[in-house]
Design an enzyme around this catalytic site. Structure first.
Site, PDB file in Angstrom:
ATOM      1  N   MET A 231       0.888  -1.214  -0.144  1.00  0.00           N
ATOM      2  CA  MET A 231       0.223   0.202  -0.097  1.00  0.00           C
ATOM      3  C   MET A 231       0.680   1.392  -0.077  1.00  0.00           C
ATOM      4  O   MET A 231       1.859   1.487  -0.873  1.00  0.00           O
ATOM      5  CB  MET A 231      -0.838   0.186   0.929  1.00  0.00           C
ATOM      6  CG  MET A 231      -1.954  -1.165   0.947  1.00  0.00           C
ATOM      7  SD  MET A 231      -3.276  -0.391  -0.314  1.00  0.00           S
ATOM      8  CE  MET A 231      -4.594  -1.833  -0.033  1.00  0.00           C
ATOM      9  N   SER A 232       0.622   2.156   0.975  1.00  0.00           N
ATOM     10  CA  SER A 232       1.201   3.522   0.888  1.00  0.00           C
ATOM     11  C   SER A 232       2.713   3.441   1.144  1.00  0.00           C
ATOM     12  O   SER A 232       3.347   4.742   1.349  1.00  0.00           O
ATOM     13  CB  SER A 232       0.468   4.522   1.433  1.00  0.00           C
ATOM     14  OG  SER A 232      -0.710   4.861   0.984  1.00  0.00           O
ATOM     15  N   VAL A 233       3.361   2.430   1.977  1.00  0.00           N
ATOM     16  CA  VAL A 233       4.717   2.316   2.045  1.00  0.00           C
ATOM     17  C   VAL A 233       5.361   2.510   0.742  1.00  0.00           C
ATOM     18  O   VAL A 233       6.402   2.813   0.468  1.00  0.00           O
ATOM     19  CB  VAL A 233       5.175   0.965   2.538  1.00  0.00           C
ATOM     20  CG1 VAL A 233       6.606   1.011   2.557  1.00  0.00           C
ATOM     21  CG2 VAL A 233       4.558   1.102   3.830  1.00  0.00           C
TER      22      VAL A 233
END
Length: 411
Positions: A108-110
């Protein structure tokens, strides 16, 4: 592909006159490329080399941390993979039943933090100037909320946008963003692709105050494409992944135009994600060479402007917290910095002990104060536990070692 509204974009393969589609991928010249890249056109499933495909029991090696009930805490927070990398030694790992150490997991937003490193590499080479305006690189964004802000404003998410990041609201901009990128079923009025979606975003023109917005990272990826002439997926390979001595290729989802979903679409193994963290603690240098300058890393580890942080849910956990260059900075006494993704993805840096912690999860809901609190406390507890572990720096690396980094790179 050339679009009347968003300009020329990198082709999927050299010499391509247009993008392959579901109707054209089986015929030449597209099939010279699509037959080797089918996953970008048609959903694919792995035919695993292992059978049974994944272990039926959890695999864990947690004793070194001496944390009571750690396995139970990991299970209670829907952990799929957990890894602690102290210097160059993996001292603890956990994988839930049905998930193997070499399985890819959506981070995801990593993914955003990785994009920040790619952009940082281009800043280091002089190809991008963070004080320049976004529209100096992508003039197609003229008239949008990005007409005026600088690249640094986008990096730090310090732009006001009319963009709701409510993942559960079908009318939110983030869901329109998902549909345009191919993550949800398209609606007739949706923009054709991510490029087109980004041109529609508006705002009140103010900058300087933090507003988390996934669209910002895709704008950075568009700048990266425009500067390098590469597809974002290829730029991510050239400037970051190829420098890590990664154990596996990562993947990234792509939209109908072939644009990589920079804000949340990367999947990789826990061990390879730990290599990204190791790169940070090694001052921006990987086994395959330097990615970003030591100064770029230091600017992240030192933290952003806490006065700009306007996310009350984050400051409730981290009163001195900030955000800079696509990384979350806790502002605590340990100097912990982290990449965070919805549903419980963390790439946690503990400079105090020279340790990287990876936690990949599948919370039943995308965003949860309860699970953030559980995971934040767990990550802090693990960081403190490493205080009491003495590593043998001169020992020969064994099967538990990540990568082939030199002692110089580990320092």
């Amino acid at each position: 592909m050339t679009s009347p509204t968003t300009g020329a974009h990198p082709a999927r393969y050299p010499g391509a006159a247009e993008q392959p589609t579901l109707d054209t991928w089986q015929v030449g010249p597209h099939n010279r490329w699509t037959f080797a890249h089918l996953g970008e056109i048609v959903p694919t499933a792995a035919i695993t080399r292992r059978f049974p495909a994944t272990p039926v029991r959890a695999a864990e090696r947690l004793d070194a941390l001496e944390l009571p009930a750690l396995a139970q805490r990991l299970e209670a927070s829907y952990t799929d993979a957990f890894l602690v990398l102290h210097r160059n030694e993996v001292i603890a790992e956990y994988y839930r039943p049905g998930f193997a150490p070499d399985d890819l997991h959506l981070v995801m937003s990593v993914s955003k933090s990785m994009c920040g490193l790619v952009l940082g590499a281009l800043v280091g080479s002089g190809d991008i100037v963070t004080s320049a305006r976004v529209v100096d690189y992508v003039p197609e964004l003229a008239g949008s909320a990005y007409d005026g802000p600088t690249v640094q404003h986008v990096l730090d998410m310090a732009i006001h946008l009319d963009y709701s990041e409510d993942y559960m609201d079908p009318s939110s901009e983030v869901q329109t963003h998902d549909r345009s990128s191919g993550w949800r079923t398209r609606q007739s009025a949706d923009p054709a692709d991510t490029y087109a979606f980004l041109t529609t975003l508006t705002g009140n023109g103010t900058v300087g105050s933090f507003q988390y917005c996934s669209a910002n990272t895709d704008v950075l990826a568009w700048i990266i494409e425009r500067v390098t002439g590469l597809r974002y997926s290829d730029a991510l390979s050239k400037y970051l992944w190829s420098k890590l001595d990664a154990g596996r290729d990562a993947t990234i989802t792509v939209d109908p135009a072939g644009f990589g979903f920079a804000n949340g679409g990367v999947s990789c193994t826990a061990r390879d994600l730990a290599r990204v963290g190791r790169l940070m603690l090694d001052g921006g240098k990987g086994p395959g060479g330097r990615v970003v300058s030591a100064g770029w890393v230091r600017s992240i580890l030192d933290g952003g402007d806490p006065h700009a942080m306007a996310d009350s849910s984050y400051t409730a956990l981290h009163p001195g917290g900030s955000y800079t260059r696509q990384w979350w900075c806790t502002g605590n006494e340990r100097g912990n910095v982290t990449g965070i993704g919805i549903h419980g993805q963390y790439l946690w840096l503990d400079p105090t002990t020279d340790t990287v912690i990876v936690k990949l999860s599948t919370w039943p809901e995308p965003d949860s104060d309860h699970f953030h609190e559980l995971d934040n406390q767990l990550l802090l507890d693990v960081s403190h536990a490493v205080d009491h572990i003495t590593a043998d720096h001169g020992a020969r690396y064994d099967a538990n070692t990540v990568g082939t980094e030199s002692k110089e790179n580990a320092a």
